[in-house]
Design a protein around this motif. Structure first.
Motif, PDB file in Angstrom:
ATOM      1  N   GLY A   1      -2.741  -1.927  -7.524  1.00  0.00           N
ATOM      2  CA  GLY A   1      -3.616  -1.814  -8.680  1.00  0.00           C
ATOM      3  C   GLY A   1      -4.238  -0.432  -8.835  1.00  0.00           C
ATOM      4  O   GLY A   1      -5.006  -0.195  -9.761  1.00  0.00           O
ATOM      5  N   GLY A   2      -3.957   0.486  -7.910  1.00  0.00           N
ATOM      6  CA  GLY A   2      -4.477   1.842  -8.008  1.00  0.00           C
ATOM      7  C   GLY A   2      -5.786   2.085  -7.279  1.00  0.00           C
ATOM      8  O   GLY A   2      -6.336   3.181  -7.343  1.00  0.00           O
ATOM      9  N   GLU A   3      -6.305   1.088  -6.555  1.00  0.00           N
ATOM     10  CA  GLU A   3      -7.541   1.284  -5.792  1.00  0.00           C
ATOM     11  C   GLU A   3      -7.240   2.111  -4.554  1.00  0.00           C
ATOM     12  O   GLU A   3      -6.250   1.871  -3.857  1.00  0.00           O
ATOM     13  N   LEU A   4      -8.095   3.080  -4.277  1.00  0.00           N
ATOM     14  CA  LEU A   4      -7.905   3.964  -3.129  1.00  0.00           C
ATOM     15  C   LEU A   4      -8.872   3.621  -2.011  1.00  0.00           C
ATOM     16  O   LEU A   4     -10.034   3.306  -2.259  1.00  0.00           O
ATOM     17  N   ARG A   5      -8.399   3.740  -0.780  1.00  0.00           N
ATOM     18  CA  ARG A   5      -9.217   3.583   0.418  1.00  0.00           C
ATOM     19  C   ARG A   5      -8.886   4.762   1.320  1.00  0.00           C
ATOM     20  O   ARG A   5      -7.721   5.033   1.605  1.00  0.00           O
TER      21      ARG A   5
ATOM     22  N   GLU B   1     -14.079   3.323   0.216  1.00  0.00           N
ATOM     23  CA  GLU B   1     -13.576   3.529  -1.145  1.00  0.00           C
ATOM     24  C   GLU B   1     -13.419   5.010  -1.458  1.00  0.00           C
ATOM     25  O   GLU B   1     -14.157   5.842  -0.943  1.00  0.00           O
TER      26      GLU B   1
ATOM     27  N   GLN C   1     -11.778   7.766  -4.854  1.00  0.00           N
ATOM     28  CA  GLN C   1     -11.260   7.873  -6.217  1.00  0.00           C
ATOM     29  C   GLN C   1     -10.690   9.272  -6.396  1.00  0.00           C
ATOM     30  O   GLN C   1     -11.113  10.214  -5.747  1.00  0.00           O
TER      31      GLN C   1
ATOM     32  N   GLU D   1      -3.356   3.341  -1.060  1.00  0.00           N
ATOM     33  CA  GLU D   1      -3.524   2.988  -2.478  1.00  0.00           C
ATOM     34  C   GLU D   1      -2.888   1.642  -2.730  1.00  0.00           C
ATOM     35  O   GLU D   1      -1.721   1.425  -2.400  1.00  0.00           O
ATOM     36  N   THR D   2      -3.648   0.728  -3.326  1.00  0.00           N
ATOM     37  CA  THR D   2      -3.128  -0.599  -3.635  1.00  0.00           C
ATOM     38  C   THR D   2      -2.212  -0.529  -4.852  1.00  0.00           C
ATOM     39  O   THR D   2      -2.173   0.466  -5.564  1.00  0.00           O
TER      40      THR D   2
ATOM     41  N   TYR E   1       0.841  -1.204   0.000  1.00  0.00           N
ATOM     42  CA  TYR E   1       0.000   0.000   0.000  1.00  0.00           C
ATOM     43  C   TYR E   1       0.872   1.247   0.000  1.00  0.00           C
ATOM     44  O   TYR E   1       1.795   1.362   0.805  1.00  0.00           O
TER      45      TYR E   1
ATOM     46  N   THR F   1     -18.553   6.322  -2.703  1.00  0.00           N
ATOM     47  CA  THR F   1     -17.154   6.561  -3.006  1.00  0.00           C
ATOM     48  C   THR F   1     -16.803   8.039  -2.823  1.00  0.00           C
ATOM     49  O   THR F   1     -17.468   8.911  -3.366  1.00  0.00           O
TER      50      THR F   1
END
Length: 109
Positions: A69-73, A82, A84, A66-67, A4, A26
């Motif tokens: 893969g680009g996913e944000l939390r 979530e 973005q 941020e993972t 992360y 989101t």
């Protein structure tokens, strides 16, 4: 194990974020409002939260993970939800005539 990237909310925005009403769904965030933090390797976003807390550099409300893969939390009072990045809308600009106007042509001569 997942990796992360941490995005820390800039200090001058923390109070504004803290007192903003909670909205479900989101969250949309602006990249300019965040500074990069140290990366962390953990099993889950909550695992990263506890690992950072135990290391003495806890996530604060408004910080994000941020993972790879680009996913944000984003970390909120109610948990990790979530998010973005805000992508600015690109406006269509009409293309003007390729011919220069008369006053521009006269100035070039």
């Amino acid at each position: 194990m997942p990796f992360y990237r941490i995005h820390r909310l800039k200090d001058h925005l923390r109070q504004q974020f803290r007192f903003a009403p909670h909205v479900s769904g989101t969250a949309t965030v602006k990249p300019r409002d965040y500074a990069p933090g140290e990366p962390v390797v953990a099993d889950s976003p909550y695992g990263a939260f506890f690992q950072l807390r135990d290391a003495g550099t806890p996530l604060e409300v408004g910080d994000m993970l941020e993972t790879e893969g680009g996913e944000l939390r984003i970390f909120k009072f109610v948990g990790i939800e979530e998010a973005q990045w805000l992508v600015p809308e690109i406006k269509d600009v009409p293309v003007q005539d390729a011919q220069p106007s008369a006053h521009v042509s006269a100035a070039l001569q």
